[in-house]
Enzyme design. Structure first.
Site, PDB file in Angstrom:
ATOM      1  NE  ARG A 103      -0.561   0.330   4.955  1.00  0.00           N
ATOM      2  CZ  ARG A 103      -1.117   0.247   6.150  1.00  0.00           C
ATOM      3  NH1 ARG A 103      -2.398  -0.037   6.276  1.00  0.00           N
ATOM      4  NH2 ARG A 103      -0.403   0.458   7.229  1.00  0.00           N
ATOM      5  CB  CYS A 107       5.546  10.036  -5.836  1.00  0.00           C
ATOM      6  SG  CYS A 107       6.287  11.667  -5.663  1.00  0.00           S
ATOM      7  CG  ASN A 141      -3.474   5.516   7.558  1.00  0.00           C
ATOM      8  OD1 ASN A 141      -4.187   5.803   8.506  1.00  0.00           O
ATOM      9  ND2 ASN A 141      -2.597   4.531   7.601  1.00  0.00           N
ATOM     10  CD  GLU A 142       0.450   4.827  10.703  1.00  0.00           C
ATOM     11  OE1 GLU A 142       1.042   4.019   9.977  1.00  0.00           O
ATOM     12  OE2 GLU A 142       0.203   4.608  11.900  1.00  0.00           O
ATOM     13  CB  CYS A 148       9.944  10.061  -3.637  1.00  0.00           C
ATOM     14  SG  CYS A 148       9.431   9.606  -5.303  1.00  0.00           S
ATOM     15  CB  CYS A 150       9.676  10.173  -9.022  1.00  0.00           C
ATOM     16  SG  CYS A 150       8.830  11.635  -8.395  1.00  0.00           S
ATOM     17  CB  CYS A 153      10.945  13.819  -5.770  1.00  0.00           C
ATOM     18  SG  CYS A 153       9.336  13.411  -5.069  1.00  0.00           S
ATOM     19  CD  GLU A 300      -4.180   3.438  12.746  1.00  0.00           C
ATOM     20  OE1 GLU A 300      -3.382   2.525  13.021  1.00  0.00           O
ATOM     21  OE2 GLU A 300      -4.318   3.898  11.604  1.00  0.00           O
TER      22      GLU A 300
HETATM   23  C1  GAL Z   1      -0.962   1.588  11.469  1.00  0.00           C
HETATM   24  C2  GAL Z   1      -1.732   1.878  10.204  1.00  0.00           C
HETATM   25  C3  GAL Z   1      -2.983   1.022  10.101  1.00  0.00           C
HETATM   26  C4  GAL Z   1      -2.633  -0.409  10.362  1.00  0.00           C
HETATM   27  C5  GAL Z   1      -1.976  -0.512  11.718  1.00  0.00           C
HETATM   28  C6  GAL Z   1      -1.639  -1.932  12.119  1.00  0.00           C
HETATM   29  O1  GAL Z   1       0.326   2.033  11.430  1.00  0.00           O
HETATM   30  O2  GAL Z   1      -2.121   3.227  10.144  1.00  0.00           O
HETATM   31  O3  GAL Z   1      -3.556   1.172   8.833  1.00  0.00           O
HETATM   32  O4  GAL Z   1      -1.803  -0.861   9.352  1.00  0.00           O
HETATM   33  O5  GAL Z   1      -0.805   0.231  11.720  1.00  0.00           O
HETATM   34  O6  GAL Z   1      -0.656  -2.475  11.358  1.00  0.00           O
END
Ligand code: GAL
Length: 646
Positions: A103, A107, A141-142, A148, A150, A153, A300
């Site tokens: 995932r 870039c 996300n994160e 990079c 490319c 960049c 999270e």
């Molecule tokens: C985090 C990420 C989530 C999931 C979790 C557990 O770092 O944002 O999507 O992957 O770890 O691995």
């Protein structure tokens, strides 16, 4: 205080959705986080958008009074996009485009990717602008400051340098490119660093700028999304979730234009034996609060045994699910979102456990989570409460990057001394802020400024003024070493801090894994490790001397009076008791309200609202604790949090 969960309706049969929503409601879940990886279901084919499934899921939660945080799905572009535009992928240092299969392959500065990312973001923002259940946005996300290579960049890096230096001559001078005939005669000769590890073979000034550029790149990406979300879906706070990773963007810059910080919190389920790192969760939480000096979210939170990125680990021990969420509240979070409601039955993360196991039978962890939800509901008086701290620890991303670029000696890493100082003050029952080095220092009594390695505008001046006006400053070795370009300063260390510390190093001795005894004035012997500044006082008093090696007898730790204040200088990396001693002495002199005698691994945090205070007393240990707090017998079960109002 809110407890939420991450939920992936797109992973589950629709027959489960309603049952899940009902169970969430019954359990006390207040908020659901959705959609951060769902691009292929939101735009299944180019330009064909389908929000019906998400609308349906949101409606189920909204009907039960739950709030929703929506995420932009830009971390996972769909396969049709990679097929049509393979050029949007991140490129490795060796020029290889990242292979698809996991995932986040994209870039974030590729203009084609940005066009598609803008479009899905705008569509979502518009679609949900009138949905009251949507109370906030998470960008991507994160996001990490990946390096990079490319073409975009590389071109972007050259533009970034042009804007900073104007001419290649200025840049050559700033980097000292005369070394090894590295002088550029045109911008086109500039590339990102291709050299192999260790970084130390590469020009540190050039490397630090590349780290800064990579961070700025990702900040630009999240600001771009934030601007769209705010324009098209006004009134909803915007954040992005971060963690302590190998490619951290500069959080202070990243969150400057976002509404709040959110952090992904996965404490280890196997406790460290050494007792030295057992306060590190508290440190990370304090650091997160310090990014905006405001309450924050856990986006999270640990819910089950970790696995899939590594072989499976022990699940959270009894007490950890509840205790670690409450610990986050104690340190300034006001929403904790558990990752994840149910354990995935499909995909790579099926062994990263959620609150419910594959069986769907609520078990030990789930029951504890339900108990947490009940407790959270009793904490409305803590919502928005301040954490007032007399003690601050300064952190600078440029220092973090520069230490990564040039490791100082075996076993040395930047955060270690910050954490030791943090632990020393935390163990005294004091609140501690971990803040950016550019934050104002007014209101603090003690400011720890460990390893002020790379000069940053105004920092030494502010620390000097702080001490002058009566504050206590704690400095350590590796301060005043570099100028803002990451070139060495040509003065005796600690350079710009010399007058403040009243001491200078006649020599420094990196000792790596060795250790040397340190002798304090009262005869106490502790250990010095990794680094030894051989100190000669100018105006400072000596607190400890080395008692070994060829520099035995030289000063190692000093204390200076500066203006109305006091400045400690720790010329080495001590073991924990070195910091405990200095912290206790400094706190006592500053008459801070210490709580002596807290057992190891017990943390006390105080949140304040108006005149009322709530104290959180947490046992971060698998052993129960019995002790006296202000004349009262206390017992704490493993991972128990006691909440004391007064
Ligand atoms: C985090 C990420 C989530 C999931 C979790 C557990 O770092 O944002 O999507 O992957 O770890 O691995």
């Amino acid at each position: 205080m809110k407890i939420g969960v991450a939920y992936y309706p797109e992973h589950w049969d629709r027959s489960l959705w309603e049952k899940d929503a009902d169970r969430m409601l019954a359990t006390g879940v207040k908020l659901v986080r959705l959609a951060e990886f769902a691009w292929c279901r939101l735009e299944p084919r180019e330009g064909e958008f389908d929000f019906t499934w998400l609308d349906e899921a949101i409606a189920l939660f909204a009907a039960r009074g739950m709030e929703v945080v929506l995420c932009t799905p830009t971390s996972c572009p769909p396969m049709w996009l990679y097929e049509k535009h393979p050029e949007i992928v991140h490129v490795e240092k060796d020029g290889t485009p990242t292979r698809l299969g996991i995932r986040s392959h994209r870039c974030v500065s590729n203009p084609v990717f940005l066009r598609y990312a803008d479009r899905i973001t705008k569509k979502m923002a518009l679609h949900y602008a009138n949905e009251p259940a949507v109370v906030g946005w998470q960008i991507d996300n994160e996001l990490e400051a990946y390096q990079c290579y490319c073409g975009h960049c590389i071109a972007g890096y050259r533009e970034w340098l042009k804007a900073k230096y104007g001419t290649v001559e200025n840049l050559n001078r700033a980097y000292g490119n005369v070394v090894w005939s590295g002088e550029y005669t045109s911008w086109t000769q500039i590339t990102p660093p291709y050299g192999s590890l260790p970084h130390a073979w590469q020009n540190p000034a050039y490397m630090l700028d590349f780290y800064r550029f990579c961070s700025d790149n990702v900040v630009a990406f999240s600001n771009r999304q934030a601007a769209q979300l705010r324009r098209l879906c006004p009134g909803r706070p915007v954040t992005t979730n971060v963690w302590f990773c190998g490619h951290m963007p500069d959080f202070y810059r990243q969150f400057a234009d976002l509404d709040f910080i959110s952090y992904d919190n996965y404490p280890a389920t196997r406790l460290p034996q050494d007792g030295e790192s057992c306060y590190s969760h508290a440190f990370h939480l304090d650091m997160m609060r310090g990014v905006k000096r405001k309450p924050f979210w856990i986006m999270e939170q640990l819910s089950g045994g970790k696995g899939c990125w590594m072989p499976m680990e022990k699940p959270p021990q009894p007490g950890m699910i509840k205790g670690y969420a409450l610990q986050a509240f104690a340190h300034g979070a006001d929403t904790v979102v558990h990752f994840r409601w149910r354990t995935a039955a499909i995909g790579a993360e099926m062994h990263w456990h959620g609150l419910l196991d594959h069986s769907d039978v609520p078990g030990r962890r789930f029951e504890e989570f339900a108990d947490l939800c009940r407790t959270a509901q009793t904490l409305s008086d803590v919502q928005g409460a301040d954490i007032r701290s007399d003690v601050a620890i300064l952190f600078g991303f440029e220092n973090e990057y520069a230490f990564q670029i040039q490791p100082q000696t075996e076993g040395y890493y930047y955060l270690e001394q910050l954490q030791r100082l943090h632990r020393a003050f935390t163990a005294l029952g004091l609140n501690v802020d971990v803040i950016g080095q550019h934050e104002p220092l007014e209101g603090y009594r003690i400011v720890c400024a460990p390893e002020m390695y790379v000069a940053s505008p105004g920092v030494s001046e502010r620390l000097t003024a702080f001490a002058d006006q009566g504050g206590t400053v704690i400095l350590t070795a590796r301060s005043g070493v570099k100028d803002a370009h990451n070139n060495a300063c040509m003065s005796q260390l600690p350079g710009v801090y010399r007058q403040l510390a009243g001491v200078h190093a006649v020599e420094y001795v990196p000792i790596g894994w060795d250790s040397i005894p340190l002798q304090f004035e009262d005869g106490t012997r502790l250990d010095a490790r990794q680094w030894c500044d051989v100190l000669e006082p100018d105006t400072a008093q000596v607190l400890a001397r080395y008692a070994g090696d060829y520099f035995a007898g030289a000063a190692a730790v000093t204390k200076n009076r500066y203006g109305k204040g006091t400045v400690y200088y720790i010329g080495t990396v001590g073991t924990q008791p070195v910091y405990d001693r200095i912290a206790a002495g400094a706190a006592e002199e500053a008459a801070l309200p210490m709580i002596p005698g807290l057992p190891e691994r017990v943390e006390l945090c105080t949140r304040t609202k108006g005149e009322s205070t709530v104290r959180f007393l947490f046992n971060n240990d698998q052993q129960p604790k019995r002790f006296t707090l202000e004349g009262q017998e206390m017992t704490l079960a493993p991972f128990e949090m006691k909440i004391l109002r007064g």
